[in-house]
Design a protein around this motif. Sequence first.
Motif, PDB file in Angstrom:
ATOM      1  N   LYS A 177      36.610  63.391 -98.208  1.00  0.00           N
ATOM      2  CA  LYS A 177      36.706  62.074 -97.573  1.00  0.00           C
ATOM      3  C   LYS A 177      35.649  61.121 -98.120  1.00  0.00           C
ATOM      4  CE  LYS A 177      36.352  59.875 -92.995  1.00  0.00           C
ATOM      5  NZ  LYS A 177      36.180  60.138 -91.535  1.00  0.00           N
ATOM      6  N   PHE A 178      34.486  61.657 -98.466  1.00  0.00           N
ATOM      7  CA  PHE A 178      33.387  60.832 -98.973  1.00  0.00           C
ATOM      8  C   PHE A 178      32.623  61.654-100.008  1.00  0.00           C
ATOM      9  CE2 PHE A 178      29.028  59.310 -99.061  1.00  0.00           C
ATOM     10  CZ  PHE A 178      29.173  57.931 -99.119  1.00  0.00           C
ATOM     11  N   ALA A 179      32.211  61.005-101.085  1.00  0.00           N
ATOM     12  CA  ALA A 179      31.397  61.664-102.105  1.00  0.00           C
ATOM     13  C   ALA A 179      30.536  60.598-102.779  1.00  0.00           C
ATOM     14  CB  ALA A 179      32.289  62.367-103.126  1.00  0.00           C
ATOM     15  N   GLY A 180      29.278  60.551-102.376  1.00  0.00           N
ATOM     16  CA  GLY A 180      28.402  59.529-102.933  1.00  0.00           C
ATOM     17  C   GLY A 180      27.100  59.443-102.156  1.00  0.00           C
ATOM     18  N   TRP A 181      26.436  58.308-102.291  1.00  0.00           N
ATOM     19  CA  TRP A 181      25.126  58.105-101.648  1.00  0.00           C
ATOM     20  C   TRP A 181      25.311  57.508-100.262  1.00  0.00           C
ATOM     21  CZ3 TRP A 181      20.222  59.377-103.247  1.00  0.00           C
ATOM     22  CH2 TRP A 181      19.165  58.856-102.487  1.00  0.00           C
ATOM     23  N   LYS A 182      24.580  58.040 -99.284  1.00  0.00           N
ATOM     24  CA  LYS A 182      24.641  57.494 -97.934  1.00  0.00           C
ATOM     25  C   LYS A 182      23.279  57.609 -97.253  1.00  0.00           C
ATOM     26  CE  LYS A 182      27.386  57.431 -93.701  1.00  0.00           C
ATOM     27  NZ  LYS A 182      28.589  57.952 -92.996  1.00  0.00           N
ATOM     28  N   SER A 183      22.587  56.501 -97.196  1.00  0.00           N
ATOM     29  CA  SER A 183      21.352  56.354 -96.440  1.00  0.00           C
ATOM     30  C   SER A 183      20.469  57.597 -96.519  1.00  0.00           C
ATOM     31  CB  SER A 183      21.691  56.017 -94.985  1.00  0.00           C
ATOM     32  OG  SER A 183      20.550  55.697 -94.237  1.00  0.00           O
ATOM     33  N   GLY A 184      19.997  58.100 -95.370  1.00  0.00           N
ATOM     34  CA  GLY A 184      19.090  59.241 -95.335  1.00  0.00           C
ATOM     35  C   GLY A 184      19.689  60.530 -95.835  1.00  0.00           C
ATOM     36  N   TYR A 185      21.027  60.602 -95.888  1.00  0.00           N
ATOM     37  CA  TYR A 185      21.685  61.817 -96.361  1.00  0.00           C
ATOM     38  C   TYR A 185      21.500  62.022 -97.865  1.00  0.00           C
ATOM     39  CZ  TYR A 185      24.410  62.382 -92.002  1.00  0.00           C
ATOM     40  OH  TYR A 185      24.815  62.579 -90.708  1.00  0.00           O
ATOM     41  N   GLY A 186      21.191  60.957 -98.599  1.00  0.00           N
ATOM     42  CA  GLY A 186      21.142  61.075-100.047  1.00  0.00           C
ATOM     43  C   GLY A 186      22.540  61.284-100.587  1.00  0.00           C
ATOM     44  N   ASN A 187      22.658  62.120-101.603  1.00  0.00           N
ATOM     45  CA  ASN A 187      23.974  62.452-102.144  1.00  0.00           C
ATOM     46  C   ASN A 187      24.720  63.321-101.131  1.00  0.00           C
ATOM     47  OD1 ASN A 187      23.793  61.112-104.640  1.00  0.00           O
ATOM     48  ND2 ASN A 187      22.639  62.801-105.537  1.00  0.00           N
ATOM     49  N   LEU A 188      25.856  62.809-100.669  1.00  0.00           N
ATOM     50  CA  LEU A 188      26.565  63.430 -99.549  1.00  0.00           C
ATOM     51  C   LEU A 188      28.033  63.657 -99.881  1.00  0.00           C
ATOM     52  CD1 LEU A 188      26.853  64.137 -96.421  1.00  0.00           C
ATOM     53  CD2 LEU A 188      27.321  61.684 -96.108  1.00  0.00           C
ATOM     54  N   ILE A 189      28.542  64.802 -99.432  1.00  0.00           N
ATOM     55  CA  ILE A 189      29.967  65.097 -99.490  1.00  0.00           C
ATOM     56  C   ILE A 189      30.462  65.307 -98.064  1.00  0.00           C
ATOM     57  CG2 ILE A 189      31.746  66.752-100.218  1.00  0.00           C
ATOM     58  CD1 ILE A 189      29.943  67.421-102.615  1.00  0.00           C
ATOM     59  N   ASP A 192      37.240  66.479 -95.037  1.00  0.00           N
ATOM     60  CA  ASP A 192      38.118  66.345 -93.874  1.00  0.00           C
ATOM     61  C   ASP A 192      39.030  67.571 -93.812  1.00  0.00           C
ATOM     62  OD1 ASP A 192      39.970  65.683 -91.949  1.00  0.00           O
ATOM     63  OD2 ASP A 192      40.466  63.716 -92.787  1.00  0.00           O
ATOM     64  N   HIS A 193      38.938  68.306 -92.700  1.00  0.00           N
ATOM     65  CA  HIS A 193      39.718  69.539 -92.548  1.00  0.00           C
ATOM     66  C   HIS A 193      40.938  69.362 -91.646  1.00  0.00           C
ATOM     67  CE1 HIS A 193      36.311  71.474 -94.484  1.00  0.00           C
ATOM     68  NE2 HIS A 193      35.522  70.897 -93.594  1.00  0.00           N
ATOM     69  N   GLY A 194      41.198  68.115 -91.244  1.00  0.00           N
ATOM     70  CA  GLY A 194      42.319  67.860 -90.353  1.00  0.00           C
ATOM     71  C   GLY A 194      41.936  68.072 -88.906  1.00  0.00           C
ATOM     72  N   SER A 195      42.758  67.558 -87.987  1.00  0.00           N
ATOM     73  CA  SER A 195      42.519  67.698 -86.548  1.00  0.00           C
ATOM     74  C   SER A 195      41.168  67.155 -86.121  1.00  0.00           C
ATOM     75  CB  SER A 195      42.645  69.174 -86.112  1.00  0.00           C
ATOM     76  OG  SER A 195      43.916  69.690 -86.453  1.00  0.00           O
ATOM     77  N   GLY A 196      40.652  66.152 -86.853  1.00  0.00           N
ATOM     78  CA  GLY A 196      39.382  65.531 -86.486  1.00  0.00           C
ATOM     79  C   GLY A 196      38.153  66.322 -86.868  1.00  0.00           C
ATOM     80  N   ILE A 197      38.312  67.374 -87.661  1.00  0.00           N
ATOM     81  CA  ILE A 197      37.188  68.234 -88.045  1.00  0.00           C
ATOM     82  C   ILE A 197      36.686  67.844 -89.433  1.00  0.00           C
ATOM     83  CG2 ILE A 197      36.421  70.600 -88.434  1.00  0.00           C
ATOM     84  CD1 ILE A 197      38.731  71.507 -86.613  1.00  0.00           C
ATOM     85  N   GLU A 198      35.370  67.662 -89.554  1.00  0.00           N
ATOM     86  CA  GLU A 198      34.743  67.332 -90.831  1.00  0.00           C
ATOM     87  C   GLU A 198      33.487  68.162 -91.027  1.00  0.00           C
ATOM     88  OE1 GLU A 198      36.000  62.571 -90.930  1.00  0.00           O
ATOM     89  OE2 GLU A 198      33.918  63.176 -90.545  1.00  0.00           O
ATOM     90  N   THR A 199      33.159  68.447 -92.291  1.00  0.00           N
ATOM     91  CA  THR A 199      31.875  69.077 -92.609  1.00  0.00           C
ATOM     92  C   THR A 199      31.111  68.178 -93.570  1.00  0.00           C
ATOM     93  OG1 THR A 199      32.994  70.417 -94.321  1.00  0.00           O
ATOM     94  CG2 THR A 199      32.549  71.468 -92.201  1.00  0.00           C
ATOM     95  N   TYR A 200      29.775  68.155 -93.395  1.00  0.00           N
ATOM     96  CA  TYR A 200      28.892  67.330 -94.206  1.00  0.00           C
ATOM     97  C   TYR A 200      27.981  68.233 -95.039  1.00  0.00           C
ATOM     98  CZ  TYR A 200      29.795  63.037 -91.422  1.00  0.00           C
ATOM     99  OH  TYR A 200      30.368  61.947 -90.810  1.00  0.00           O
ATOM    100  N   SER A 243      34.097  63.223 -84.611  1.00  0.00           N
ATOM    101  CA  SER A 243      32.871  62.480 -84.933  1.00  0.00           C
ATOM    102  C   SER A 243      31.637  62.998 -84.201  1.00  0.00           C
ATOM    103  CB  SER A 243      33.027  60.976 -84.669  1.00  0.00           C
ATOM    104  OG  SER A 243      32.963  60.675 -83.289  1.00  0.00           O
ATOM    105  N   GLU A 244      31.807  63.976 -83.289  1.00  0.00           N
ATOM    106  CA  GLU A 244      30.657  64.520 -82.558  1.00  0.00           C
ATOM    107  C   GLU A 244      30.086  65.724 -83.301  1.00  0.00           C
ATOM    108  OE1 GLU A 244      29.570  66.621 -78.259  1.00  0.00           O
ATOM    109  OE2 GLU A 244      31.477  65.580 -78.527  1.00  0.00           O
TER     110      GLU A 244
END
Length: 266
Positions: A177-189, A192-200, A243-244
């Motif tokens: 869903k995302f692959a790039g730079w994001k604030s304090g996360y630095g390089n972040l991936i 999206d696993h479906g059903s509202g589930i995501e891993t960072y 998102s939680e």
Amino acid sequence: MRKILVFLILAMVGLAFAFYINYQVQSGDTLYSISKGFGIPIPVILDWNPDISPSSLKVGQKLKIPFVPGIMYKPVKTLTLSELAKIFFIDPGEILEINPSIGSKVTAGKEVFVPLGKVNTSFTQLADYIWPAYGRISSEFGWRIHPIYNKTMFHTGIDITADTGNPVFASRSGVVKFAGWKSGYGNLIIIDHGSGIETYYAHLSKINVFVGLRVEKGDLIGRVGSTGTSTGPHVHFEVRIGSEANDPVAYLPRTNTYVMRRVLSE
């Protein structure tokens, strides 16, 4: 497909002791077709060719393509063969098979080819999520004194300490869903696993995926780093549902029998 097979045969004759070939991009080639033709996952191709993207391929461009799925790894400290195997969740014999003269240790700064394929194969069917990297948890989920801001803040994931350049794997199958730079996360991936589930997967030194790419559980997706707000090399790993943020440890394998391909019980 035929042109790739012919090219492989010719390359193998001339580069019998090399781990990769130089492939010249042909008209009509895409990262997907090259990946399928050679049998090398796209994230592995991107690791060997960090300056390319799906939209940047040009006819005549040369790409490094390994003969088998694997990456070049340069340890920051001397490792035994067993320690190296643990980092990649594979058996030492799998490294020896492709590096017959490697010996019992790999010295710091020496590059070694490490095969990948499908890592974590001993328990991928036994656990819904797998560990994204080999290391120790240096910071748990929940309230803590932030190591940089020195104030009480909520930690939305866990930190897995590991050396810079160590592999990071997809904990679960999904779409990037995302692959790039994001604030304090630095390089972040974000996957999206479906059903509202995501891993960072944060603070990476290298990102080997792009938005829209489908990855399978256990696929290489990047390398450990210390980008963003970080005190040292590690992977910040989150599991978010709707998102939680949730405690990732509640989803990862809990017993030493199958955690990290049994290496933690050794």
